[in-house]
Write a protein that holds these residues in place. Structure first.
Motif, PDB file in Angstrom:
ATOM      1  N   UNK A 166       0.879  -1.134  -0.064  1.00 49.88           N
ATOM      2  CA  UNK A 166      -0.115  -0.206   0.140  1.00 49.88           C
ATOM      3  C   UNK A 166       0.304   1.039  -0.226  1.00 49.88           C
ATOM      4  N   UNK A 167       1.798   1.775   0.814  1.00 54.59           N
ATOM      5  CA  UNK A 167       2.569   2.488   0.672  1.00 54.59           C
ATOM      6  C   UNK A 167       3.530   2.807  -0.452  1.00 54.59           C
ATOM      7  N   UNK A 168       4.328   1.391  -1.304  1.00 54.78           N
ATOM      8  CA  UNK A 168       4.290   2.162  -2.750  1.00 54.78           C
ATOM      9  C   UNK A 168       2.884   2.709  -4.020  1.00 54.78           C
ATOM     10  N   UNK A 169       2.401   2.120  -3.153  1.00 52.02           N
ATOM     11  CA  UNK A 169       0.919   2.172  -4.596  1.00 52.02           C
ATOM     12  C   UNK A 169       0.532   3.673  -3.542  1.00 52.02           C
ATOM     13  N   UNK A 170       0.460   4.043  -2.717  1.00 50.12           N
ATOM     14  CA  UNK A 170       0.185   5.537  -2.285  1.00 50.12           C
ATOM     15  C   UNK A 170       0.899   6.785  -2.665  1.00 50.12           C
ATOM     16  N   UNK A 171       2.709   6.282  -2.464  1.00 50.14           N
ATOM     17  CA  UNK A 171       3.642   6.932  -3.549  1.00 50.14           C
ATOM     18  C   UNK A 171       2.593   6.930  -5.116  1.00 50.14           C
ATOM     19  N   UNK A 172       2.586   5.995  -5.487  1.00 46.95           N
ATOM     20  CA  UNK A 172       2.358   5.869  -7.132  1.00 46.95           C
ATOM     21  C   UNK A 172       1.412   7.515  -7.171  1.00 46.95           C
ATOM     22  N   UNK A 173       0.604   7.100  -6.991  1.00 47.39           N
ATOM     23  CA  UNK A 173      -0.481   8.161  -7.067  1.00 47.39           C
ATOM     24  C   UNK A 173      -1.260   9.270  -6.141  1.00 47.39           C
ATOM     25  N   UNK A 174       0.464   9.709  -5.633  1.00 50.76           N
ATOM     26  CA  UNK A 174       0.262  10.725  -4.608  1.00 50.76           C
ATOM     27  C   UNK A 174      -0.679  11.094  -3.652  1.00 50.76           C
ATOM     28  N   UNK A 175      -0.811  10.244  -3.179  1.00 46.40           N
ATOM     29  CA  UNK A 175      -1.601   9.637  -2.126  1.00 46.40           C
ATOM     30  C   UNK A 175      -1.459   9.809  -0.523  1.00 46.40           C
ATOM     31  N   UNK A 176      -1.376  10.362   0.582  1.00 49.94           N
ATOM     32  CA  UNK A 176      -1.103  10.236   1.788  1.00 49.94           C
ATOM     33  C   UNK A 176      -1.986  10.220   2.699  1.00 49.94           C
ATOM     34  N   UNK A 177      -3.082   9.069   3.165  1.00 48.65           N
ATOM     35  CA  UNK A 177      -4.260   8.946   3.545  1.00 48.65           C
ATOM     36  C   UNK A 177      -4.096   7.936   4.535  1.00 48.65           C
ATOM     37  N   UNK A 178      -4.895   7.769   5.525  1.00 47.91           N
ATOM     38  CA  UNK A 178      -5.058   6.279   6.219  1.00 47.91           C
ATOM     39  C   UNK A 178      -5.136   5.561   5.049  1.00 47.91           C
ATOM     40  N   UNK A 179      -5.165   3.808   6.284  1.00 43.40           N
ATOM     41  CA  UNK A 179      -5.379   2.302   4.897  1.00 43.40           C
ATOM     42  C   UNK A 179      -5.625   1.518   5.985  1.00 43.40           C
ATOM     43  N   UNK A 180      -6.605   0.432   5.463  1.00 48.20           N
ATOM     44  CA  UNK A 180      -6.484  -0.739   6.352  1.00 48.20           C
ATOM     45  C   UNK A 180      -5.664  -1.504   5.429  1.00 48.20           C
ATOM     46  N   UNK A 181      -5.465  -2.905   6.342  1.00 44.49           N
ATOM     47  CA  UNK A 181      -4.533  -3.889   5.356  1.00 44.49           C
ATOM     48  C   UNK A 181      -4.751  -5.270   5.680  1.00 44.49           C
ATOM     49  N   UNK A 182      -4.661  -5.747   5.119  1.00 45.56           N
ATOM     50  CA  UNK A 182      -5.071  -7.335   5.140  1.00 45.56           C
ATOM     51  C   UNK A 182      -6.763  -7.763   5.626  1.00 45.56           C
ATOM     52  N   UNK A 183      -7.502  -7.523   5.149  1.00 46.62           N
ATOM     53  CA  UNK A 183      -8.671  -8.006   4.607  1.00 46.62           C
ATOM     54  C   UNK A 183      -9.116  -7.484   6.643  1.00 46.62           C
TER      55      UNK A 183
END
Length: 287
Positions: free
Chosen positions: A62-79
């Protein structure tokens, strides 16, 4: 399009939070591209509308995807296993259940991976199953279409074990066994996932909404987007549920109040549905 919201909404000073699945929703099922969603992603970023990933992917992915999308927001991982808020996020304060972990404030809802993996090894003695912990990065890459580097990130698990089941006829017996261990099995787009019994995407979404409510007064409209069975708890928790069709299987068989169905699969369908919803909510071109 008319949105039959699940509760009365004051459109003056309206606040929106968006919760989205990744694989098969914001990301294409086959090539993991999000290019078709860029117009809506840009619109959300400019409006500072939180876009919160709710995924079976790992923190590292997720950290890598957020960097690619220029997003820095909360996230929920692994279901629903863990909720991650960036440090100093919008001046928010957090309860004592949340712990500082590097650059994040973390609320762990799931079972630690070493315990998950221990139960999985027990399962393997009785059933023909193969988990991420049994596979090399190269094998994960072959199964998923990820690059080897991405597969390495996918193997850094904290709260769940994705696995393949050779015979679906074994599933009821397998579910009975893991229930005795305080765990459960959910199905995603490609894999089954062994997770803690009290963990799912819906519980994590409620946790995030509670944190927002305590910090900025609440009153949010929550939009949730998904395509698979493991997204149902997410879709059942939000005000506007959005269902993305699978590229081959079509729509998940589900009926929910106010359900919005995207017109295409993957990121293009995600973009189209998001555009329709935002246009109707604001009824203006200012966002």
């Amino acid at each position: 399009m008319f949105l039959p919201l699940r509760r009365k909404v004051d459109r003056d000073g309206m606040k929106i939070i968006i919760f989205t699945d990744l694989d098969g929703s914001l990301l294409n099922h086959d090539d993991y591209s999000f290019e078709g969603a860029r117009p809506s992603l840009d619109r959300l970023r400019e409006a500072r509308i939180p876009l919160i990933f709710v995924t079976s992917k790992t923190r590292s992915e997720v950290e890598r995807l957020q960097d690619a999308m220029r997003i820095r927001e909360p996230f929920i991982v692994e279901n629903g296993g863990g909720i991650f808020f960036p440090g100093n996020y919008r001046g928010f304060s957090f309860s004592g259940e949340c712990l500082k972990d590097g650059d994040f404030v973390v609320l762990a809802l799931g079972v630690p991976y070493d315990r998950i993996r221990g139960v999985f090894v027990t399962m393997k003695s009785r059933f023909k199953i193969t988990g991420y912990g049994d596979l090399s990065p190269e094998e994960v890459a072959w199964l998923t279409g990820l690059s080897t580097a991405e597969a390495r990130r996918a193997k850094v698990r904290e709260f769940s074990e994705p696995f393949l089941l050779e015979s679906v006829e074994d599933l009821p017996a397998l579910e009975g066994l893991v229930k005795q261990k305080g765990m459960k099995i959910v199905r995603g787009g490609r894999f089954y996932h062994l997770i803690g019994a009290g963990q799912d995407k819906g519980a994590a979404v409620r946790g995030v909404r509670d944190i927002y409510r305590r910090n900025d007064g609440g009153g949010h409209i929550a939009i949730g987007i998904g395509d698979s069975e493991n997204d149902l708890p997410l879709l059942q928790t939000v005000d506007i549920p959005v269902l993305i069709p699978h590229a081959e299987r079509g729509f998940l068989d589900v009926s929910l109040p106010g359900l919005v169905k995207a017109r295409e699969s993957g990121c293009r369908g995600w973009n189209e549905a998001m555009r329709r919803i935002l246009d109707e909510l604001f009824q203006t071109d200012r966002i």
